[in-house]
Design a protein around this motif. Structure first.
Motif, PDB file in Angstrom:
ATOM      1  N   ASP A   1     -33.545  -4.941 -10.954  1.00  0.00           N
ATOM      2  CA  ASP A   1     -34.915  -5.389 -10.636  1.00  0.00           C
ATOM      3  C   ASP A   1     -35.207  -5.233  -9.146  1.00  0.00           C
ATOM      4  O   ASP A   1     -36.292  -4.806  -8.756  1.00  0.00           O
ATOM      5  CB  ASP A   1     -35.108  -6.854 -11.040  1.00  0.00           C
ATOM      6  N   THR A   2     -34.238  -5.580  -8.309  1.00  0.00           N
ATOM      7  CA  THR A   2     -34.396  -5.433  -6.864  1.00  0.00           C
ATOM      8  C   THR A   2     -34.571  -3.954  -6.510  1.00  0.00           C
ATOM      9  O   THR A   2     -35.415  -3.599  -5.686  1.00  0.00           O
ATOM     10  CB  THR A   2     -33.183  -6.010  -6.125  1.00  0.00           C
ATOM     11  N   ALA A   3     -33.788  -3.110  -7.149  1.00  0.00           N
ATOM     12  CA  ALA A   3     -33.894  -1.664  -6.908  1.00  0.00           C
ATOM     13  C   ALA A   3     -35.283  -1.162  -7.284  1.00  0.00           C
ATOM     14  O   ALA A   3     -35.871  -0.344  -6.563  1.00  0.00           O
ATOM     15  CB  ALA A   3     -32.818  -0.922  -7.697  1.00  0.00           C
ATOM     16  N   GLN A   4     -35.834  -1.653  -8.408  1.00  0.00           N
ATOM     17  CA  GLN A   4     -37.178  -1.239  -8.841  1.00  0.00           C
ATOM     18  C   GLN A   4     -38.236  -1.626  -7.802  1.00  0.00           C
ATOM     19  O   GLN A   4     -39.134  -0.850  -7.504  1.00  0.00           O
ATOM     20  CB  GLN A   4     -37.537  -1.886 -10.186  1.00  0.00           C
ATOM     21  N   VAL A   5     -38.119  -2.828  -7.244  1.00  0.00           N
ATOM     22  CA  VAL A   5     -39.086  -3.293  -6.237  1.00  0.00           C
ATOM     23  C   VAL A   5     -39.004  -2.405  -4.992  1.00  0.00           C
ATOM     24  O   VAL A   5     -40.023  -1.991  -4.440  1.00  0.00           O
ATOM     25  CB  VAL A   5     -38.832  -4.774  -5.870  1.00  0.00           C
ATOM     26  N   ILE A   6     -37.799  -2.111  -4.555  1.00  0.00           N
ATOM     27  CA  ILE A   6     -37.616  -1.268  -3.361  1.00  0.00           C
ATOM     28  C   ILE A   6     -38.187   0.119  -3.601  1.00  0.00           C
ATOM     29  O   ILE A   6     -38.914   0.664  -2.763  1.00  0.00           O
ATOM     30  CB  ILE A   6     -36.126  -1.212  -2.978  1.00  0.00           C
TER      31      ILE A   6
ATOM     32  N   MET B   1     -27.959  -7.635   0.522  1.00  0.00           N
ATOM     33  CA  MET B   1     -28.841  -7.367  -0.598  1.00  0.00           C
ATOM     34  C   MET B   1     -28.032  -7.472  -1.877  1.00  0.00           C
ATOM     35  O   MET B   1     -26.971  -6.899  -1.981  1.00  0.00           O
ATOM     36  CB  MET B   1     -29.428  -5.967  -0.429  1.00  0.00           C
ATOM     37  N   HIS B   2     -28.540  -8.204  -2.838  1.00  0.00           N
ATOM     38  CA  HIS B   2     -27.838  -8.321  -4.106  1.00  0.00           C
ATOM     39  C   HIS B   2     -28.127  -7.104  -4.973  1.00  0.00           C
ATOM     40  O   HIS B   2     -29.242  -6.610  -5.027  1.00  0.00           O
ATOM     41  CB  HIS B   2     -28.222  -9.620  -4.810  1.00  0.00           C
ATOM     42  N   THR B   3     -27.116  -6.616  -5.634  1.00  0.00           N
ATOM     43  CA  THR B   3     -27.214  -5.399  -6.423  1.00  0.00           C
ATOM     44  C   THR B   3     -27.745  -5.740  -7.810  1.00  0.00           C
ATOM     45  O   THR B   3     -26.993  -6.118  -8.695  1.00  0.00           O
ATOM     46  CB  THR B   3     -25.840  -4.714  -6.520  1.00  0.00           C
ATOM     47  N   GLN B   4     -29.039  -5.624  -7.976  1.00  0.00           N
ATOM     48  CA  GLN B   4     -29.697  -5.880  -9.253  1.00  0.00           C
ATOM     49  C   GLN B   4     -30.704  -4.763  -9.492  1.00  0.00           C
ATOM     50  O   GLN B   4     -31.370  -4.295  -8.569  1.00  0.00           O
ATOM     51  CB  GLN B   4     -30.427  -7.231  -9.236  1.00  0.00           C
TER      52      GLN B   4
ATOM     53  N   LYS C   1      -1.030  -3.969   7.049  1.00  0.00           N
ATOM     54  CA  LYS C   1      -2.047  -3.058   6.539  1.00  0.00           C
ATOM     55  C   LYS C   1      -2.748  -3.685   5.332  1.00  0.00           C
ATOM     56  O   LYS C   1      -2.100  -4.196   4.423  1.00  0.00           O
ATOM     57  CB  LYS C   1      -1.409  -1.737   6.121  1.00  0.00           C
ATOM     58  N   THR C   2      -4.077  -3.654   5.346  1.00  0.00           N
ATOM     59  CA  THR C   2      -4.865  -4.088   4.197  1.00  0.00           C
ATOM     60  C   THR C   2      -5.782  -2.951   3.775  1.00  0.00           C
ATOM     61  O   THR C   2      -6.293  -2.208   4.615  1.00  0.00           O
ATOM     62  CB  THR C   2      -5.713  -5.333   4.514  1.00  0.00           C
ATOM     63  N   VAL C   3      -5.974  -2.818   2.477  1.00  0.00           N
ATOM     64  CA  VAL C   3      -6.832  -1.775   1.929  1.00  0.00           C
ATOM     65  C   VAL C   3      -7.889  -2.427   1.058  1.00  0.00           C
ATOM     66  O   VAL C   3      -7.585  -3.275   0.215  1.00  0.00           O
ATOM     67  CB  VAL C   3      -6.016  -0.760   1.098  1.00  0.00           C
ATOM     68  N   GLU C   4      -9.131  -2.045   1.294  1.00  0.00           N
ATOM     69  CA  GLU C   4     -10.249  -2.547   0.497  1.00  0.00           C
ATOM     70  C   GLU C   4     -11.041  -1.353  -0.004  1.00  0.00           C
ATOM     71  O   GLU C   4     -11.365  -0.438   0.752  1.00  0.00           O
ATOM     72  CB  GLU C   4     -11.140  -3.438   1.363  1.00  0.00           C
ATOM     73  N   VAL C   5     -11.345  -1.341  -1.297  1.00  0.00           N
ATOM     74  CA  VAL C   5     -12.138  -0.271  -1.894  1.00  0.00           C
ATOM     75  C   VAL C   5     -13.461  -0.860  -2.356  1.00  0.00           C
ATOM     76  O   VAL C   5     -13.481  -1.865  -3.072  1.00  0.00           O
ATOM     77  CB  VAL C   5     -11.403   0.396  -3.070  1.00  0.00           C
ATOM     78  N   VAL C   6     -14.550  -0.239  -1.921  1.00  0.00           N
ATOM     79  CA  VAL C   6     -15.893  -0.707  -2.235  1.00  0.00           C
ATOM     80  C   VAL C   6     -16.651   0.447  -2.879  1.00  0.00           C
ATOM     81  O   VAL C   6     -16.504   1.604  -2.465  1.00  0.00           O
ATOM     82  CB  VAL C   6     -16.617  -1.156  -0.937  1.00  0.00           C
ATOM     83  N   TYR C   7     -17.469   0.129  -3.869  1.00  0.00           N
ATOM     84  CA  TYR C   7     -18.292   1.147  -4.523  1.00  0.00           C
ATOM     85  C   TYR C   7     -19.746   0.923  -4.153  1.00  0.00           C
ATOM     86  O   TYR C   7     -20.213  -0.217  -4.070  1.00  0.00           O
ATOM     87  CB  TYR C   7     -18.095   1.104  -6.035  1.00  0.00           C
ATOM     88  N   LEU C   8     -20.455   2.016  -3.913  1.00  0.00           N
ATOM     89  CA  LEU C   8     -21.851   1.973  -3.481  1.00  0.00           C
ATOM     90  C   LEU C   8     -22.707   2.760  -4.453  1.00  0.00           C
ATOM     91  O   LEU C   8     -22.228   3.687  -5.111  1.00  0.00           O
ATOM     92  CB  LEU C   8     -21.999   2.587  -2.094  1.00  0.00           C
ATOM     93  N   ILE C   9     -23.969   2.398  -4.478  1.00  0.00           N
ATOM     94  CA  ILE C   9     -24.944   3.144  -5.265  1.00  0.00           C
ATOM     95  C   ILE C   9     -26.191   3.279  -4.398  1.00  0.00           C
ATOM     96  O   ILE C   9     -26.571   2.336  -3.703  1.00  0.00           O
ATOM     97  CB  ILE C   9     -25.215   2.418  -6.603  1.00  0.00           C
ATOM     98  N   THR C  10     -26.795   4.470  -4.402  1.00  0.00           N
ATOM     99  CA  THR C  10     -27.963   4.697  -3.558  1.00  0.00           C
ATOM    100  C   THR C  10     -29.001   5.537  -4.282  1.00  0.00           C
ATOM    101  O   THR C  10     -28.663   6.342  -5.159  1.00  0.00           O
ATOM    102  CB  THR C  10     -27.584   5.382  -2.224  1.00  0.00           C
TER     103      THR C  10
ATOM    104  N   ASP D   1     -35.849   3.716  -0.100  1.00  0.00           N
ATOM    105  CA  ASP D   1     -34.573   3.956  -0.769  1.00  0.00           C
ATOM    106  C   ASP D   1     -33.657   2.777  -0.511  1.00  0.00           C
ATOM    107  O   ASP D   1     -33.854   2.006   0.421  1.00  0.00           O
ATOM    108  CB  ASP D   1     -33.909   5.232  -0.234  1.00  0.00           C
ATOM    109  N   TYR D   2     -32.625   2.653  -1.321  1.00  0.00           N
ATOM    110  CA  TYR D   2     -31.666   1.567  -1.171  1.00  0.00           C
ATOM    111  C   TYR D   2     -30.240   2.104  -1.128  1.00  0.00           C
ATOM    112  O   TYR D   2     -29.960   3.189  -1.614  1.00  0.00           O
ATOM    113  CB  TYR D   2     -31.799   0.548  -2.308  1.00  0.00           C
ATOM    114  N   VAL D   3     -29.363   1.322  -0.540  1.00  0.00           N
ATOM    115  CA  VAL D   3     -27.916   1.494  -0.633  1.00  0.00           C
ATOM    116  C   VAL D   3     -27.383   0.113  -0.968  1.00  0.00           C
ATOM    117  O   VAL D   3     -27.592  -0.829  -0.209  1.00  0.00           O
ATOM    118  CB  VAL D   3     -27.278   1.992   0.687  1.00  0.00           C
TER     119      VAL D   3
END
Length: 155
Positions: A6-11, A1-4, A89-98, A17-19
């Motif tokens: 407008d998409t959040a408004q439709v959901i 899902m693309h983080t936009q 070792k690899t480290v990846e940091v991701v940010y989420l919004i819900t 709810d969205y993540v």
């Protein structure tokens, strides 16, 4: 899902709810989330060992600040994946919004992980079917038609 937004408004308009994952293609929101005081937020971790690797996933969840400016944002999260494979070792940091106000950190982490599980299964099937379309001997147009229908149905 693309983080936009407008998409959040439709959901949200459909009562769901969205993540969403916030990536660097949304530089302002990404920077705002990155600069939150994550050191002060309690973390929940889980460890898995499969496919010859060890993965530690650590998630921190906080209420979304009022100034975040994203449709329906209730919580934000930082998910850190530390993967060790063959000593590297690899480290990846991701940010989420819900928009889900009641989701606890473990639930959010499970949702994100299950989403990638589904994505990987779909992409693998798609790549396999695409590879089959290049096999010409005794195949006719069957594999190509199968791939085309799968593309059509997954839209």
């Amino acid at each position: 899902m693309h983080t936009q937004s407008d998409t959040a408004q439709v959901i949200l308009g459909r009562g769901a709810d969205y993540v969403m994952t916030v990536k660097a293609n949304m530089p302002t929101l990404y920077r705002q989330l990155k600069n939150l005081p994550w050191a002060a937020v309690p973390a929940v971790s889980s460890v898995s060992t499969d496919h010859g690797r060890r993965a530690r996933r650590t998630i921190k969840v906080a209420l979304a600040p009022a100034w975040i400016g994203f449709a329906g944002a209730a919580q934000v999260a930082q998910l850190r994946r530390t993967v060790t494979k063959k000593g590297k070792k690899t480290v990846e940091v991701v940010y989420l919004i819900t928009s889900d106000r009641d989701a606890d950190p473990a639930t959010l982490a499970a949702w994100v992980r299950s989403h990638w599980h589904i994505e990987n299964k779909l992409h693998r099937a798609n790549q396999t079917l695409r590879r089959l379309t290049t096999l010409r001997p005794r195949c006719g147009y069957g594999p190509r038609a199968c791939w085309a229908w799968r593309q059509r149905l997954s839209c």
